[in-house]
Design a protein around this motif. Sequence first.
Motif, short mmCIF file in Angstrom:
data_model
loop_
_atom_site.label_atom_id
_atom_site.label_comp_id
_atom_site.label_asym_id
_atom_site.label_seq_id
_atom_site.Cartn_x
_atom_site.Cartn_y
_atom_site.Cartn_z
N TYR A 201 -0.08 0.22 3.40
CA TYR A 201 -1.12 1.60 4.15
C TYR A 201 -2.41 1.19 3.84
CZ TYR A 201 -3.44 5.78 4.92
OH TYR A 201 -4.21 6.85 5.18
N TYR A 209 -9.31 -0.51 -0.32
CA TYR A 209 -8.30 0.35 -1.11
C TYR A 209 -7.02 0.21 -0.08
CZ TYR A 209 -5.34 4.49 -1.07
OH TYR A 209 -4.42 5.37 -1.07
N ARG A 210 -5.94 -0.18 -0.80
CA ARG A 210 -4.59 -0.34 0.18
C ARG A 210 -3.51 0.22 -0.76
NH1 ARG A 210 -4.12 -5.63 3.83
NH2 ARG A 210 -6.25 -5.44 4.78
N ASP A 211 -2.54 0.46 -0.40
CA ASP A 211 -1.38 1.02 -0.83
C ASP A 211 0.05 0.43 -0.50
OD1 ASP A 211 0.25 2.77 -2.36
OD2 ASP A 211 -0.39 4.59 -1.28
N VAL A 213 3.62 1.15 0.44
CA VAL A 213 4.43 2.43 0.56
C VAL A 213 5.78 2.15 1.26
CG1 VAL A 213 2.31 3.76 1.07
CG2 VAL A 213 3.55 2.72 2.92
N SER A 229 4.10 6.80 -1.84
CA SER A 229 3.18 6.07 -2.29
C SER A 229 3.24 5.42 -3.89
CB SER A 229 1.71 6.97 -2.36
OG SER A 229 0.80 6.14 -2.98
N SER A 230 3.12 4.12 -4.01
CA SER A 230 2.98 3.49 -5.13
C SER A 230 1.86 3.78 -5.90
CB SER A 230 3.15 2.01 -5.08
OG SER A 230 2.21 1.60 -4.34
N ARG A 231 0.57 3.72 -5.44
CA ARG A 231 -0.82 4.25 -5.90
C ARG A 231 -0.60 5.46 -6.50
NH1 ARG A 231 -5.70 1.34 -5.22
NH2 ARG A 231 -6.63 3.36 -5.57
N ARG A 232 0.35 6.51 -6.11
CA ARG A 232 0.22 7.75 -6.35
C ARG A 232 1.30 7.98 -7.29
NH1 ARG A 232 -2.68 11.58 -1.89
NH2 ARG A 232 -4.30 9.95 -1.29
#
Length: 520
Positions: A201, A209-211, A213, A229-232
Amino acid sequence: MSKSTDVATGTIHLQDVGRVPAVEAQELTVGDQLMYNYGSVYQITKIEDASPKFLRINEVSAETGEEYQRRVKKTSLMARVPENRLSRLGLDAPTTSYRAQVRPPQGLDWITVSHGATVEDATTGHPAYFASSILGSHGLGGHYDTTKASVKAMTEGKTLTAEDGHSFRILPPEQPESTPSKTAATATLAEQYPVATPAVYVPEEGESYRDVVIVKSEPDANGNVDVISSRRNGETIRVALDRLQPLPELPPDPEGELTDWWTITDAQGNEIARAQGEDDPGARTAAMRQKSVRAAARRDKGFAVRRLRTSELSVPVGELRGLPRTAPAAPVDRWSVKDRQGDEIAQVEAASYDRAVRVANEDPKVRAAAPGAGGLVYMRLASTERPAPTSAHVTYGAFPDSLTVPQVDGAIRVLMLSRQPLAAFDIDTEKCVTPGAYLDPRRETGEVCLRYCGSEWDGFGRTTMFDAAAERVRREQIVTRYAELFRAAGWTIEEYRERAYQGDRERLVGLVLTPPANGN
């Protein structure tokens, strides 16, 4: 409500709130709001005489929209909320979200008790525990299949009414009409990114910034989808489908036959040695004969092993990588230490509330103020820059000596597959530094105890009187979600409940889990 009343001053003492003004029950009118212990607020919907000396009062919770009936003496003192401090019933939810609503029997309007980007978020998310508890307490839930059927019916537009007169519904988001060209583009992207597809994403053009998902839902009329989301840390977010990009190709798995050689990696996943053995215990025994492995085991409280394939034997020792088991501890924050009058005594730097208390106690000014301050308040200060992480390490989900217990490993796999955050523990202090699921094995019985670990909220300073009650509700909702996940995975569940204070209802705080017979 506490019995600590003072008729002379017309006040009453509420737990976790303090002494507040009060009036006799016979002075109350419909529409007044009452406050009870821990700051919970209810609005009166009906008052009638129960006897010459007692009243029967119907009241609705400002938090859950549920109505209760209370019998009180006419001369009893009750904490009436002042006109300028009245609380709204429920939440002011955006119309672009799913909204879970309750309507009490006494004719009040619909009350939104939770909302979210998805039906799941709206029915299980903070602050209300709509699906997991409210429906069950009114005969429309309580069991997984019953709750699921009720939520499904409301998602389809039905309004459910319980025998006690409470009504429940779920309002869908209000969606603007889409153009044909946009619909066609969305359909093309939906074929490229169906449900369960991993993707990258990218929020805006040129953003670094990338994520990573995983697509969780079909696109709506606006071309938006729910993703994990892996970042979250496994949180579900809503993103535009046209902001997804394919994942880069992963390197191929090692080729060749399995060998008797094993790679030994430390907590960060760095290879420290290799050892030969017929099985895992044999490889570990051989590895412990090496000085570098013994040093890593003492430092990290353990090490990891993996059997090598023939294609990996030619790779020099130290170049293979394993999966990290630990990560840097939480960043250090600055805390303000204040007395009960709000005057600042000192500022300290610490990674958690408990550490802030220990550091502050080393300051003579804090020690001198503590006895006469009636207790000190520690508040984390907002900051746009965080100091560099400390060198301490943490483990996730359990303490180091429990991570290899089979039932703990199996439970962690269930939680990870469901994208549930794991609690992080500082290895040195054995304190929880990041909230999440905590597993404690019962080795003799093959069971594992599961709780939500997260005491960080105690250190932020309570901005409202509702924080303590809301936090208990949130934690019960999280544990209830755990129960649903493990029940669906075939585990046997025993619930553990307790009261936070006398008069509180029993809340679900933990689970005792038994793995299924097949070990999955």
